[in-house]
Structures are given as structure tokens and as C-alpha cells.
Enzyme design. Structure first.
Site, mmCIF file in Angstrom:
data_model
loop_
_atom_site.group_PDB
_atom_site.id
_atom_site.type_symbol
_atom_site.label_atom_id
_atom_site.label_comp_id
_atom_site.label_asym_id
_atom_site.label_seq_id
_atom_site.Cartn_x
_atom_site.Cartn_y
_atom_site.Cartn_z
ATOM 1 N N ASP A 48 0.844 -1.200 0.000
ATOM 2 C CA ASP A 48 0.000 0.000 0.000
ATOM 3 C C ASP A 48 0.876 1.245 0.000
ATOM 4 O OD1 ASP A 48 -2.863 1.129 0.541
ATOM 5 O OD2 ASP A 48 -1.524 2.217 1.901
ATOM 6 N N TYR A 53 3.459 9.346 -0.507
ATOM 7 C CA TYR A 53 4.500 8.699 0.306
ATOM 8 C C TYR A 53 5.898 8.810 -0.309
ATOM 9 C CZ TYR A 53 0.371 6.401 2.389
ATOM 10 O OH TYR A 53 -0.844 6.119 2.965
ATOM 11 N N LYS A 78 -2.417 5.816 -4.619
ATOM 12 C CA LYS A 78 -3.536 6.736 -4.354
ATOM 13 C C LYS A 78 -3.286 8.095 -4.994
ATOM 14 C CE LYS A 78 -3.619 4.685 0.289
ATOM 15 N NZ LYS A 78 -2.210 4.532 0.705
ATOM 16 N N HIS A 111 -7.297 9.351 -2.177
ATOM 17 C CA HIS A 111 -6.673 9.338 -0.851
ATOM 18 C C HIS A 111 -7.548 9.987 0.219
ATOM 19 C CE1 HIS A 111 -2.319 9.159 0.869
ATOM 20 N NE2 HIS A 111 -3.191 8.980 1.843
HETATM 21 N N1 LIG Z 1 -5.236 6.301 3.455
HETATM 22 C C1 LIG Z 1 -4.711 7.044 4.397
HETATM 23 O O1 LIG Z 1 -5.040 8.223 4.577
HETATM 24 C C2 LIG Z 1 -3.688 6.437 5.302
HETATM 25 C C3 LIG Z 1 -3.273 7.106 6.473
HETATM 26 C C4 LIG Z 1 -2.350 6.490 7.307
HETATM 27 C C5 LIG Z 1 -1.826 5.239 6.940
HETATM 28 N N2 LIG Z 1 -2.208 4.624 5.784
HETATM 29 C C6 LIG Z 1 -1.650 3.320 5.345
HETATM 30 O O2 LIG Z 1 -1.705 2.399 6.428
HETATM 31 C C7 LIG Z 1 -0.394 1.921 6.704
HETATM 32 C C8 LIG Z 1 -0.233 1.569 8.165
HETATM 33 O O3 LIG Z 1 -0.521 2.672 9.009
HETATM 34 P P1 LIG Z 1 0.621 3.523 9.760
HETATM 35 O O4 LIG Z 1 1.905 3.417 9.036
HETATM 36 O O5 LIG Z 1 0.023 4.862 9.972
HETATM 37 O O6 LIG Z 1 0.720 2.881 11.186
HETATM 38 P P2 LIG Z 1 0.711 1.402 11.846
HETATM 39 O O7 LIG Z 1 0.886 0.358 10.817
HETATM 40 O O8 LIG Z 1 -0.476 1.363 12.744
HETATM 41 O O9 LIG Z 1 1.984 1.474 12.783
HETATM 42 C C9 LIG Z 1 3.276 1.606 12.271
HETATM 43 C C10 LIG Z 1 4.225 1.881 13.450
HETATM 44 O O10 LIG Z 1 4.233 0.745 14.322
HETATM 45 C C11 LIG Z 1 5.564 0.225 14.415
HETATM 46 N N3 LIG Z 1 5.429 -1.239 14.388
HETATM 47 C C12 LIG Z 1 5.186 -2.042 13.327
HETATM 48 N N4 LIG Z 1 5.093 -3.327 13.701
HETATM 49 C C13 LIG Z 1 5.269 -3.351 15.040
HETATM 50 C C14 LIG Z 1 5.312 -4.394 15.989
HETATM 51 N N5 LIG Z 1 5.112 -5.667 15.645
HETATM 52 N N6 LIG Z 1 5.538 -4.059 17.289
HETATM 53 C C15 LIG Z 1 5.743 -2.771 17.662
HETATM 54 N N7 LIG Z 1 5.713 -1.736 16.792
HETATM 55 C C16 LIG Z 1 5.491 -2.029 15.484
HETATM 56 C C17 LIG Z 1 6.316 0.777 13.219
HETATM 57 O O11 LIG Z 1 7.673 1.003 13.527
HETATM 58 P P3 LIG Z 1 8.894 0.312 12.685
HETATM 59 O O12 LIG Z 1 8.734 0.711 11.259
HETATM 60 O O13 LIG Z 1 10.103 0.878 13.331
HETATM 61 O O14 LIG Z 1 8.740 -1.172 12.905
HETATM 62 C C18 LIG Z 1 5.630 2.128 13.016
HETATM 63 O O15 LIG Z 1 6.175 3.104 13.874
HETATM 64 C C19 LIG Z 1 0.489 3.086 6.243
HETATM 65 O O16 LIG Z 1 1.841 2.712 6.154
HETATM 66 C C20 LIG Z 1 -0.176 3.434 4.950
HETATM 67 O O17 LIG Z 1 0.140 2.489 3.943
HETATM 68 C C21 LIG Z 1 -3.139 5.208 4.964
#
Ligand SMILES: NC(=O)c1ccc[n+]([C@@H]2O[C@H](COP(=O)([O-])OP(=O)(O)OC[C@H]3O[C@@H](n4cnc5c(N)ncnc54)[C@H](OP(=O)(O)O)[C@@H]3O)[C@@H](O)[C@H]2O)c1
Length: 276
Positions: A48, A53, A78, A111
Site C-alpha cells: 500500500d 508517500y 492513491k 486518498h
Molecule cells: N489512506 C490514508 O489516509 C492512510 C493514512 C495512514 C496510513 N495509511 C496506510 O496504512 C499503513 C499503516 O498505518 P501507519 O503506518 O500509519 O501505522 P501502523 O501500521 O499502525 O503502525 C506503524 C508503526 O508501528 C511500528 N510497528 C510495526 N510493527 C510493530 C510491531 N510488531 N511491534 C511494535 N511496533 C510495530 C512501526 O515502527 P517500525 O517501522 O520501526 O517497525 C511504526 O512506527 C500506512 O503505512 C499506509 O500504507 C493510509
């Protein structure tokens, strides 16, 4: 990988893996490419990204360089807020595809429901799909009012609505989830790990301990049991492997109820509920 990742069938008849790698905050170049490679090795097949990004080139390169056939990998990108409008969205898609350097995109999403031009943008996505340059089209951050407007004014249903979802906002987002279910729109859960903020929650920890799993694995399993696509982000190979090891256990009805009751309307990035 211990167990294979299942797929869901979308309303356009195509399949999408139930789990994949979120790519926000993975730096273009070595960091993003290495994360995609580790994820492919761990069995991930969905990625994704977004124009916003800044890492579409890295994703495309890692997919092209891998021995896994393109048809087995699912690429989402997106259109960003500054590229709304029919012509502008067509151009933005061309640029994303050029950066990815792939023949097609699997899923192209709006998005964010930018107020004035989102219906024109949707028509651009319909044309791109019609031309076979992306397989499926969908939206992101669409709440009930945005979905109702789209359903009233368009022929093609979004295949997916990608929204922030985890136990700390589930109840407050339930009306959106329910509308998606009624219309056959698949819900994709972003920030499923709350960007790491709630991983030390006491009730979450108790459930994780009981299943001999980590808090992150319990949150991702919770989303899978609700039927959501889960897209956690990690840059670290051990966490990339940890996060996908969720297809060998099951949360009980009581576990699910406990997690469902943690709502506090948490939005870890933008909150689209206020967007007209
Ligand atoms: N459509 C939208 O508007 C929108 C908005 C936000 C996000 N997204 C998408 O959703 C994806 C995921 O959301 P997100 O990146 O916001 O946050 P998330 O996946 O909820 O959390 C990512 C964070 O958690 C840490 N992490 C990952 N695995 C872990 C584990 N097993 N234990 C402890 N910590 C862990 C990562 O650090 P490390 O990298 O250091 O492991 C990072 O800091 C995004 O990357 C993006 O593709 C979309």
C-alpha cells in the site's frame, strides 16, 4: 511463513489479499526497497503506497526485481489532494504508473474526500479502470456522507474504502463500516497498530499473553476477524515477519467484545469525520 494469507473477493469480482505492507514513512531508496523485499520473502503480496508517500519508485523496483510473478503481487497507490479533478487525476495516475514502472496498478484510491472535486476525480478513476490501466478502484477516508454522495452520483461502486480502524475508534467508525458492508464495499484498515501508540494497553496485553502472541499480532488478528484488510507498516524485518504470523490462532468472542469496547474516537492522523 507458517500459514498462507487468505484473500477477499471484492465487488468487482477480483481478489485482494487480506493482509499487506503499509508503506507510509518508508524512505524512498534502500529503506523502502528492503522492506518490500523482506515482506515478499515473508509471504506478503499486497503493498500500500501513495503518490504522497514518495516511494512508488522503490516499490516498483522491488516488485520488478523479485522472482514473484507480477500477477501474484497486489499494488495499491492513491491520488493525492492536490491532484483532484478529472484531467488532473488522469495525469496523476500517469505519473504514479511511470514512477512505479509497472504495466498496471491493482487498486487506485482517492486518498482523501477533498470537498469540491471528488466526483470528477471518481469519474477519472472510472475511465482509468475502463482503459485497463488499473484493475480496481476505491476510496479512502470516506465517511458515511462521502459514500452516500458517491453512491448517489456514480455507476461504479468503490471496491474498497480504506479508513483508520483499530479497537480505539471501531465503535465510532461503525456506521461507516456497516454502510460499506451493506453495499459490498470492502473495508481496509489503516494504522491498524495505532502507529504504535496503544500497544501497551493493559487489556490488549492480557489478551496477547493468554494467546502467547504480541499486542501487535492481536490487533491485526482482530481486524482479520472483522473481515478487514490489514496493512501494518514496519521497516524492520523481524516485525514484518511478526506482523504476518496471525493466521494460526483465533480470538474468542469475549476477546473480540473486549477489544470492540475500547473506543475513544482515536484518530492517529487526520480525522475525516469533519470533512464536508
Ligand atoms: N489512506 C490514508 O489516509 C492512510 C493514512 C495512514 C496510513 N495509511 C496506510 O496504512 C499503513 C499503516 O498505518 P501507519 O503506518 O500509519 O501505522 P501502523 O501500521 O499502525 O503502525 C506503524 C508503526 O508501528 C511500528 N510497528 C510495526 N510493527 C510493530 C510491531 N510488531 N511491534 C511494535 N511496533 C510495530 C512501526 O515502527 P517500525 O517501522 O520501526 O517497525 C511504526 O512506527 C500506512 O503505512 C499506509 O500504507 C493510509
Amino acid at each position: 511463513m507458517t500459514s498462507p494469507i487468505p484473500s477477499y473477493r471484492m465487488n468487482d469480482g477480483l481478489d485482494i489479499p487480506a493482509f499487506g505492507l503499509g508503506m507510509w514513512n518508508l524512505q524512498e531508496g534502500r529503506e523502502a526497497e528492503t522492506a518490500v523485499r523482506h515482506a515478499l520473502d515473508a509471504g506478503y503480496r499486497l503493498f500500500d503506497t501513495a503518490a504522497l508517500y514518495g516511494n512508488e519508485r522503490s516499490l516498483g523496483r522491488a516488485v520488478r526485481d523479485s522472482s514473484i510473478p507480477r500477477g501474484e503481487v497486489f499494488v495499491t497507490t492513491k491520488v493525492w489532494n492536490s491532484d483532484h479533478g478529472y484531467e488532473q487525476a488522469l495525469r496523476a495516475f500517469d505519473e504514479s504508473l511511470r514512477r512505479l514502472d509497472l504495466d498496471y496498478v491493482d487498486l487506485y484510491l482517492i486518498h482523501w474526500p477533498v470537498e469540491s472535486e471528488r466526483l470528477d476525480t471518481w469519474r477519472a478513476l472510472e475511465s482509468i479502470r475502463e482503459a485497463g490501466r488499473c484493475r480496481s478502484i476505491g476510496v479512502s477516508n470516506y465517511m458515511v456522507r462521502h459514500l452516500e454522495e458517491l453512491l448517489d452520483h456514480s455507476e461504479v461502486l468503490p471496491a474498497v474504502n480504506q479508513i483508520e480502524l483499530h479497537p480505539w475508534n471501531y465503535a465510532s467508525r461503525k456506521a461507516t463500516v456497516d454502510l460499506c458492508r451493506r453495499k459490498g464495499i470492502l473495508v481496509e484498515a489503516y494504522s491498524p497498530l495505532t502507529k504504535g501508540r496503544m500497544l501497551r494497553d493493559r487489556q490488549l496485553d492480557e489478551i496477547a499473553t493468554a494467546h502467547e502472541k504480541t499486542p501487535a499480532q492481536v490487533l491485526l488478528r482482530w481486524g482479520i476477524q472483522h473481515g478487514f484488510v490489514e496493512i501494518p507498516k514496519s521497516s524492520r524485518s523481524e516485525r514484518i515477519r511478526e506482523n504476518v504470523a496471525i493466521f494460526d490462532f483465533e480470538l474468542s468472542g469475549d476477546d473480540m467484545d473486549t477489544l470492540d469496547s475500547l473506543d475513544r474516537a482515536l484518530a492517529t492522523s487526520w480525522d475525516p469525520t469533519g470533512t464536508p
